[in-house]
Design a protein around this motif. Structure first.
Motif, short mmCIF file in Angstrom:
data_model
loop_
_atom_site.label_atom_id
_atom_site.label_comp_id
_atom_site.label_asym_id
_atom_site.label_seq_id
_atom_site.Cartn_x
_atom_site.Cartn_y
_atom_site.Cartn_z
N SER A 150 0.83 -1.20 0.00
CA SER A 150 0.00 0.00 0.00
C SER A 150 0.86 1.25 0.00
N HIS A 161 -4.78 2.41 1.56
CA HIS A 161 -6.04 1.84 1.08
C HIS A 161 -5.98 0.30 1.06
N ALA A 162 -4.90 -0.23 0.46
CA ALA A 162 -4.77 -1.69 0.38
C ALA A 162 -4.65 -2.30 1.77
N SER A 166 -1.62 -2.36 -4.23
CA SER A 166 -1.87 -1.14 -5.00
C SER A 166 -0.80 -0.99 -6.07
N LEU A 189 -5.31 -3.23 -6.98
CA LEU A 189 -5.99 -1.94 -6.90
C LEU A 189 -5.31 -0.96 -7.83
N CYS A 230 -3.46 -1.02 -12.80
CA CYS A 230 -3.10 -2.16 -11.94
C CYS A 230 -1.82 -2.85 -12.42
N THR A 266 -8.95 -7.10 -10.73
CA THR A 266 -8.57 -5.69 -10.75
C THR A 266 -9.74 -4.84 -10.26
N ASP A 280 -10.96 -0.72 -9.42
CA ASP A 280 -10.76 0.72 -9.48
C ASP A 280 -11.59 1.36 -8.37
N ASP A 281 -10.90 2.04 -7.43
CA ASP A 281 -11.56 2.68 -6.30
C ASP A 281 -12.32 1.61 -5.49
N ASP A 282 -13.41 1.99 -4.84
CA ASP A 282 -14.17 1.05 -4.01
C ASP A 282 -15.39 0.55 -4.79
N TRP A 342 -15.44 -5.95 -5.28
CA TRP A 342 -15.11 -6.39 -3.92
C TRP A 342 -15.86 -7.68 -3.57
#
Length: 871
Positions: free
Chosen positions: A401, A405-406, A448, A484, A493, A516, A518-520, A525
């Protein structure tokens, strides 16, 4: 599993450690022998050359007569003379029975007197026999030295294959390495780069050496080149030697006309070697060259009768190309083909052989030591089944990270796996090496990508280790990977996908293709967690609940802030406009953050851009729509979404709203602290290139903050922790702050925190373009320096006409003050770097590596004393 490259690696080191010692003897003896004539001349002044006299130098017949008059009874075979004044003549005698070469003596070129024997000749004869035959007989030594030459050729070519770089067209990659590295990386760099420099020389030396060593190679090469049989020539020479002992030699006066005829044919000769007739009727042979000869073996041959008539005149230039090539082999082997520089290069290449042997052995022993440690660890685990089973049963969730975030997502993954009955351990990639990774049979990676495809700072060391790992390093391990990234970068990525490929190359089994995100993204997820659950039969929560409780809620919530002030800091600068933006909370807030934190701004499209888009599609801005679960007007929905490039004719406002994608937040370093009662940002306007027929456009977030949003406008943001750029845990230690441009924001918050805590042990290094226009940072920092809150300040301006070329950038300041930097590092200083990555960030890292060495920079990272916030 044995790959082709691994096989060649095993061959390379095996040949190196077995043949290396003897190759050292051959290389050193060749280097010593290379300048033996000059060394002997220096040791024996007045032998190979004498002081120049105002007199004519003797001709070969006169020299031969002087030798006879002095009582010389041995039969003369060759007389070598030089046109250069003062250069001694050399007389060689017919070999005695059983000898390859006869004795030779130097003769005074003006008097014909025999000169003293040179001291040291016996030593160099011994060196020559060592180099050519390893002090064995010629017949026994030749095949051994030829085989060793082949071994050196094999080492050279296999080494080239093994070090073939990812960018083979980069000369810098091939020919340079970081001399400040330490340990194995330094040894490998020295071994491989020095080998590259010497490669061409070694190929040349080994091929010529093998030609002379093996008749099986030499004979067909000679035939192809059109050269006469050497065995026949040797038989003829032996026959002539036997005949010479049975007949009287020709008196010098008898072949004097032949020499006179030679000087008439070759009036510009520089060197001549006269071979005397050894039987009646045999021609006088003169081998000679002039100033135009490409090397000293490029000799012309003239065959003359005793009365001076020319029987045959062979010129080197008229020989077939193959014959000329063969005559060039010895000058190539000694380097003389390229003059004195060539001889020096060949000598240095021979002297470098011990370097390769020593570094190769050190690398081999280091590899053995690490392999032994790995075997001991394996035995320890085997002797303690409970420990081994415990380690292998736990799933490692490894995170890499840059901003945290990661790490947050990895922590949530550990929680979810543990809750579902699968023991999991949170592991930072910065703590990993290959031995630590092999402890786990199952690994979940959440990594990340920094910038355009690069690893985060904490992942660089492990990424390097993994690239060097053998292809069977992770056999038996299973893994899944969540990468991420940000789709605005070309290499989306990039690091995560590269890591996935490298893990597979090292033998690990991928449970599923790399995921892969992008953002949340809620759906991605959810897919990630369900993919992890599959191999172990786990039952995971639904995606909506997971994202609500995990990914989003792990960060502070969005809050409304008011744009209270905006100041243009660099009007007139060559650089893009830089703004100081101040925000106030719209209502009472409990927001708290540390120095180095980030503000994630939710940008909006400019009102004018939304209106223009609506007009171009003939749509009503006030029509109500539902967008992402919220009721808005169409204009409001478009303001916080990516404006669609195309819209189908007849599309309704709601169908357009259903396809809108939310604008991603943009992160900026916070330049203030909570006690300042507001957030201060330093924002550089990003200017996008003009489209065809249009004008340059401002970046979405920077344009909103610096131009489109009106003073008093409401902004939505959240403050995020930035673990990779957090304050020093021991605030009393010194710190060095390095940055440029808008990177001042991240440095400023750290400086404020330290100064308010009474820690003034700070060194500030900063770069901008022009002092006349970009001085706003300097004005504030100089005031702190005057107040005694900073120990040292260095500013540099790259575009100022009077700036020293060697001090235009912050990395130049570091190099000029390398000794001071090392002193601060020795006092446990922490480095904070904030600013642009593509220029300043990467150049500062190169400067630090040059000054501290790669291992030194890695040690700073490992101790978290090198913290970066670069973008």
């Amino acid at each position: 599993m044995w790959s082709f490259k691994k096989i060649w690696f095993q061959v390379h080191w095996f040949v190196g450690i077995t043949a290396g010692v003897v190759l050292i003897a051959i290389g050193l003896s060749g280097s010593i022998y290379a300048f033996h004539e000059e060394i002997l001349d220096w040791l024996n002044p007045g032998t190979a050359s004498v002081p120049v006299q105002n007199a004519r130098m003797l001709s070969p017949p006169e020299i031969a007569q002087a030798m006879v008059d002095a009582g010389e009874t041995r039969r003369m075979d060759r007389i070598s003379v030089y046109a250069k004044p003062g250069q001694s003549a050399q007389v060689s005698f017919v070999p005695e029975h059983g000898q390859r070469r006869g004795a030779s003596v130097f003769v005074h070129p003006y008097t014909g007197v025999r000169l003293p024997q040179q001291h040291g000749e016996a030593f160099f004869e011994w060196i020559e026999r060592l180099h050519r035959w390893l002090l064995l007989t010629r017949e026994n030594g030749k095949p051994i030295t030829g085989t060793l030459a082949g071994c050196l050729l094999l080492l050279s070519l296999s080494g080239l294959y093994l070090r073939w770089p990812a960018k083979p067209l980069s000369l810098r990659t091939w020919l340079t390495f970081n001399t400040r590295r330490k340990g194995r990386s330094f040894l490998w760099g020295l071994h491989s780069v020095a080998g590259t420099w010497a490669l061409v020389v070694y190929v040349m030396l080994t091929l010529t050496g093998m030609y002379w060593a093996f008749d099986a190679i030499r004979a067909p090469v000679d035939r192809l080149a059109g050269a006469p049989s050497r065995s026949a020539a040797r038989a003829q020479a032996q026959a002539e030697q036997g005949t010479a002992n049975k007949v009287l030699p020709m008196a010098p006066a008898q072949w004097k006309p032949a020499w006179a005829a030679f000087t008439g044919v070759a009036d510009s000769w520089e060197f001549a070697q006269v071979r005397l007739p050894q039987k009646p009727g045999q021609a006088v042979q003169v081998h000679w060259y002039d100033a135009s000869a490409p090397h000293d073996r490029a000799r012309n041959q003239l065959f003359l009768a005793a009365d001076g008539s020319v029987q045959r005149d062979e010129r080197f230039a008229a020989l077939p190309a193959g014959r000329r090539g063969l005559l060039a082999l010895y000058p190539l082997h000694t380097g003389a083909y390229f003059g004195l520089p060539g001889r020096i290069i060949v000598t240095l290449a021979g002297l470098m052989l011990p370097l390769f042997a020593i570094t190769g052995w050190m690398l081999y022993l280091d590899r053995r030591r690490k392999a032994r440690a790995a075997r001991q660890e394996s035995r320890r685990l085997a002797e303690n089944p409970a420990t081994a089973a415990s380690a292998m049963a736990v799933t490692a969730v490894v995170y890499a990270s840059q901003s945290g975030h990661a790490q947050r997502l990895a922590a949530q993954t550990v929680g979810r796996l543990s809750h579902a009955g699968k023991p999991a351990e949170l592991v930072s990639i910065a703590q990993l090496d290959m031995a630590a990774l092999r402890r786990f049979s199952d690994v979940a990676w959440i990594v990340s990508t920094f910038g355009d495809g690069e690893p985060p700072d904490d992942a660089r060391h492990f990424a390097s280790l993994l690239r060097q790992a053998p292809s069977d390093a992770l056999v038996g391990q299973r893994f899944g990977l969540l990468a991420l990234g940000d789709r605005q970068y070309t290499s989306f990525c990039g690091f995560g996908l590269e890591l996935h490929a490298q893990l597979q190359r090292a033998g690990a089994e991928a449970l599923f293709p790399a995921v892969t995100m992008d953002d949340d993204d809620a759906q991605t997820w959810s897919d990630w967690m369900q993919l992890l659950a599959g191999p172990w039969g786990l039952k995971m929560p639904q995606a909506e609940a997971l994202m609500e409780t995990d990914a989003v809620s792990a960060e502070p919530g969005l809050e409304a802030w008011t744009l209270s002030r905006r100041m243009h800091c660099n009007p007139g600068s060559q650089g893009a406009p830089l703004y100081r933006v101040e925000l106030q909370p719209a209502q009472q807030t409990a927001a708290h953050w540390q120095a180095g934190a980030l503000a994630e701004i939710q940008p909006r499209n400019a009102t004018s851009a939304v209106q223009a888009w609506l007009q171009s599609h003939n749509l009503d801005p006030q029509v109500p729509v539902t967008c992402r679960g919220q009721r808005h007007t169409l204009a409001e929905a478009l303001a916080v979404s990516l404006l669609p490039d195309t819209v189908h004719a007849g599309s309704s406002a709601q169908s357009i709203a259903d396809r809108l994608q939310a604008l991603h937040g943009r992160r900026y370093s916070v330049a203030s602290l909570p006690e300042d009662k507001g957030i201060e940002l330093w924002v550089r306007q990003a200017i996008a290139p003009a489209e065809a027929g249009g004008e340059p456009r401002l970046g979405l977030a920077s344009g909103w903050l610096t131009q489109h949003a009106e003073i008093g406008a409401s902004l939505v943001l959240r403050v995020l922790a930035n673990p990779g750029f957090s304050p020093v845990e021991e605030p009393g230690l010194p710190a060095i702050f390095i940055g440029n441009g808008s990177g001042y924001a991240g440095l400023r918050s750290h400086l404020l925190a330290r100064m308010r805590a009474g820690n003034h042990n700070n060194w500030f290094i900063f770069g901008e373009r022009q002092q006349a226009f970009d001085h706003s940072v300097e004005k504030e920092v100089r005031a702190w320096l005057v107040g005694g809150q900073l120990q040292r300040v260095d500013f540099t301006y790259s575009r100022d006409a009077g700036a020293e070329p060697s001090l235009r950038y912050v990395q130049d300041v570091l190099r000029q003050n390398a000794a001071t930097l090392k002193e601060w590092i020795a006092r446990d200083a922490t480095l904070f770097v904030c600013g642009s990555h593509a220029g300043m960030g990467s150049d500062v890292e190169r400067a630090l590596t040059d000054i501290l060495g790669e291992d030194g920079v890695q040690a700073l990272r490992a101790r978290r004393r090198y913290r970066r916030d670069v973008y």
